[in-house]
Design an enzyme around this catalytic site. Structure first.
Site, PDB file in Angstrom:
ATOM      1  CD  GLN A   1     -10.757 -16.508  16.871  1.00  8.76           C
ATOM      2  OE1 GLN A   1     -11.645 -15.718  16.676  1.00  8.76           O
ATOM      3  NE2 GLN A   1      -9.522 -16.118  17.154  1.00  8.76           N
TER       4      GLN A   1
ATOM      5  CB  THR B   1     -10.982 -15.154   4.921  1.00  8.61           C
ATOM      6  OG1 THR B   1     -10.593 -14.576   6.187  1.00  8.61           O
ATOM      7  CG2 THR B   1     -12.135 -14.326   4.382  1.00  8.61           C
TER       8      THR B   1
ATOM      9  CG  ASP C   1     -10.294 -12.388   8.771  1.00  2.63           C
ATOM     10  OD1 ASP C   1     -10.250 -13.011   9.850  1.00  2.63           O
ATOM     11  OD2 ASP C   1      -9.275 -12.015   8.164  1.00  2.63           O
TER      12      ASP C   1
HETATM   13  O1  F6P Z   1      -7.109 -13.437   7.818  1.00  2.21           O
HETATM   14  C1  F6P Z   1      -7.193 -14.473   8.742  1.00  2.21           C
HETATM   15  C2  F6P Z   1      -6.452 -14.136   9.999  1.00  2.21           C
HETATM   16  O2  F6P Z   1      -6.566 -15.209  10.905  1.00  2.21           O
HETATM   17  C3  F6P Z   1      -6.849 -12.828  10.660  1.00  2.21           C
HETATM   18  O3  F6P Z   1      -8.055 -12.934  11.381  1.00  2.21           O
HETATM   19  C4  F6P Z   1      -5.639 -12.537  11.485  1.00  2.21           C
HETATM   20  O4  F6P Z   1      -5.500 -11.163  11.749  1.00  2.21           O
HETATM   21  C5  F6P Z   1      -4.523 -13.025  10.601  1.00  2.21           C
HETATM   22  O5  F6P Z   1      -5.070 -13.953   9.709  1.00  2.21           O
HETATM   23  C6  F6P Z   1      -3.381 -13.666  11.345  1.00  2.21           C
HETATM   24  O6  F6P Z   1      -2.396 -13.949  10.422  1.00  2.21           O
HETATM   25  P1  F6P Z   1      -1.153 -14.887  10.738  1.00  2.21           P
HETATM   26  O7  F6P Z   1      -1.623 -16.312  10.765  1.00  2.21           O
HETATM   27  O8  F6P Z   1      -0.239 -14.620   9.600  1.00  2.21           O
HETATM   28  O9  F6P Z   1      -0.604 -14.486  12.067  1.00  2.21           O
END
Ligand code: F6P
Length: 362
Positions: A287, A139, A141
């Site tokens: 990102q 991830t 994150d």
């Molecule tokens: O967990 C990775 C992430 O990019 C987070 O940083 C972000 O909040 C989320 O996924 C966004 O999710 P999605 O791609 O479902 O909008």
């Protein structure tokens, strides 16, 4: 004697390095352990619906540097939730028996699940249901519990740092307050690293609820001292004391609430309260895209190799490969299930940032 077989899937949001792991697992399994490998498509959906592709030496060649995942992914974690008969709209069917049936149909020895906390929580459920699972943490994150770092994070902090550097020039030329919103969900790792690396004047992270008045005081004071611009790096999950994080839109069924927009709200507040011109940039999915950094390629390759070695071991399931104290290890999958790793308040990174005059808005 028939060859041993393993399955791989990628779940949750994509991130740079997924293909590097798929390649490392597949090549190690084929070359070192003479196994056969299949990849389920679109995360757990492919598993329960029996959608898959054979992974061969050739099919994983030339993917090391590619972002995304050749297997596809899905961020819906509700697939295995057991519907409550008392609810009019159950959250989803219990598909555990489908997963087990498909696993057995393919005569698999192990299933390797590559994902973040949501995917690893489901992986742990599958393990308890009788499917031998190995987890690989990924991830941007960097918030998976049980590992000091996940692949994808270094690529994301590199993109975020480059963005802060680029915004620096506009901030300086126009004498503006530039607010950069980065991802990270409820963990501030990306903001903290990009803020430190990019020389952010203010870093706002979910772990330290901030005071709007203090953020405004800091940028105002800088302007009074002749520093005519300020850089504010804010995590999407950061929020003022006593308030909830800003949610971009309500979640579709099975999805988590989508965070985002706090940077815009903050820039507006700063402009109104201080009279200083402020602009916000939300980096969003930029990102998560593109080629992994060398660090992420190396980490992903090591994780993939370690996961294939675990798959080869008698037992070996119910584990997650991890990075601890500078080396590859493995830990219990349950370490990662249902929890996340946020920035500790005694982090040396916070101390270093404060020491060079960075404000955390408190
Ligand atoms: O967990 C990775 C992430 O990019 C987070 O940083 C972000 O909040 C989320 O996924 C966004 O999710 P999605 O791609 O479902 O909008």
């Amino acid at each position: 004697m028939s060859k041993r077989r393993i399955g791989i899937l990628t779940g949750g949001g994509d991130c740079p390095g997924l293909n590097a792991v798929i390649r490392a697992i597949t090549k190690t399994a084929i070359l070192k352990f003479r196994m056969e490998v299949i990849g389920f498509l679109d995360g757990f959906n492919g598993l329960v619906e029996d959608r898959y592709m054979e992974l061969t030496f050739d099919s994983v060649s030339n993917i090391l540097t590619q972002g995304g995942t050749i297997l596809g992914t899905s961020s819906r974690d509700h697939l295995f939730q057991i519907p409550s008969p008392s609810k009019k709209n159950p959250t989803g069917p219990n598909r555990l028996h489908d997963a087990l049936r498909v696993f057995q149909k393919h005569r698999l020895n192990k299933l390797i699940c590559i994902g973040g906390d949501g995917t690893l929580t489901v992986a742990h459920t599958l393990q308890r249901y009788g499917i031998p699972v190995i987890g690989v943490p990924k991830t941007i994150d960097n918030d998976v519990h049980g590992t000091d770092i996940t692949f994808g994070f270094d690529s994301a902090r590199t993109v975020a740092t480059e963005a802060v550097d680029r915004l620096h020039t506009t901030a300086a030329s126009h004498h503006r307050i530039m607010v950069v919103e980065v991802m990270g969900r409820h963990a501030g790792w990306i903001a903290l690293h990009a803020g430190l690396a990019g020389g952010g004047d203010v870093i706002l992270i979910p772990e330290i609820p901030f005071s709007l008045a203090e953020v405004c005081r800091v940028v105002w004071k800088r302007s009074q001292k002749g520093r005519r611009f300020s850089l504010v790096v804010i995590a999407e999950g950061a929020h003022p004391k006593g308030k909830s994080p800003v949610v971009m839109c309500s979640p579709a069924m099975g999805h988590r609430p989508r965070l985002g927009g706090v940077g815009i709200a903050l820039a507006e507040e700063i402009e109104q309260r201080t009279g200083l011109e402020a602009r916000a940039t939300i980096l969003g999915h930029l990102q998560r895209g593109g080629t992994p950094t060398p660090f992420d390629r190396v980490l992903a390759t090591q994780f993939g190799y370690a996961a294939a070695c675990l798959a080869n071991r008698e037992g070996g399931s119910g584990k997650m490969v991890c990075w601890k104290k500078g080396a590859i290890w493995h830990t219990d999958l349950k370490e990662a299930a249902g929890r996340s790793r946020t920035v500790p308040l005694n982090s040396p990174l916070i101390a270093a940032a404060k020491a060079v005059g960075t404000s955390f808005g408190v």
